[in-house]
Design a protein around this motif. Structure first.
Motif, short mmCIF file in Angstrom:
data_model
loop_
_atom_site.label_atom_id
_atom_site.label_comp_id
_atom_site.label_asym_id
_atom_site.label_seq_id
_atom_site.Cartn_x
_atom_site.Cartn_y
_atom_site.Cartn_z
N LYS A 1 0.82 -1.25 -0.01
CA LYS A 1 0.05 0.02 -0.11
C LYS A 1 0.76 1.15 0.02
N GLY A 2 1.64 1.34 0.94
CA GLY A 2 2.78 2.31 1.02
C GLY A 2 3.37 2.61 -0.62
N GLU A 3 3.78 1.63 -1.22
CA GLU A 3 4.65 1.84 -2.57
C GLU A 3 3.61 2.31 -3.55
N MET A 4 2.29 1.74 -3.49
CA MET A 4 1.26 2.09 -4.27
C MET A 4 1.10 3.72 -4.15
N ASP A 5 0.88 4.23 -2.99
CA ASP A 5 0.63 5.39 -2.48
C ASP A 5 1.70 6.33 -3.00
N LYS A 6 2.84 6.00 -2.84
CA LYS A 6 4.04 6.77 -3.27
C LYS A 6 4.06 6.89 -4.59
N ASN A 7 3.58 6.06 -5.58
CA ASN A 7 3.77 6.10 -6.98
C ASN A 7 2.33 6.83 -7.58
N GLN B 1 -0.66 11.30 -3.31
CA GLN B 1 0.12 12.24 -2.83
C GLN B 1 -0.35 13.63 -2.52
N GLU B 2 -1.13 13.98 -3.46
CA GLU B 2 -2.01 15.33 -3.48
C GLU B 2 -2.76 15.27 -2.14
N LEU C 1 -2.58 17.52 1.64
CA LEU C 1 -3.48 18.11 1.98
C LEU C 1 -3.93 17.89 3.26
N MET C 2 -4.10 16.68 3.54
CA MET C 2 -4.71 15.95 4.72
C MET C 2 -3.74 16.47 6.10
#
Length: 109
Positions: free
Chosen positions: A67-73, A78-79, A83-84
């Motif tokens: 999940k971390g890898e997917m999110d990083k890419n 990332q936007e 924002l959060m």
């Protein structure tokens, strides 16, 4: 199905908390897709004061690393995360850059 519980704090400002909740009433579709694509079947977030509590139920394909890898890419994730972070603050025991922290289950009936 496996369950994980995580905690995070919000900046203790009623106006910012209201904005944060408003975003979570209308989460961007790309964010919802990224969550389900990672193997999250159920996700709930609860709030008490400025403390957040997340429950995630995941399938057998889920891993925090993936999940971390997917999110990083994923630029949209990332936007969203950037924002959060305006509304969120790390728990006192968090390491630098650490946001949602995994909680240990200490009791079950």
């Amino acid at each position: 199905m496996k369950r994980y519980c995580l905690a995070l704090d919000l900046v203790d400002d009623p106006e910012l908390i209201a904005e944060y909740e408003a975003y979570h009433k209308n989460v961007w579709p790309e964010i919802l897709k990224s969550i389900t694509d990672a193997g999250v079947e159920v996700m709930q977030i609860y709030r008490l004061g400025n403390r957040l509590f997340m429950i995630m139920e995941v399938n057998e394909h889920f891993s925090f690393e993936q999940k971390g890898e997917m999110d990083k890419n994923n630029p949209k994730v990332q936007e969203w995360e950037n924002l959060m972070w305006k509304y969120q603050q790390a728990l006192p025991l968090a390491r630098e850059g650490e946001k949602w922290m995994l909680m240990d289950k200490i009791f079950e009936l």
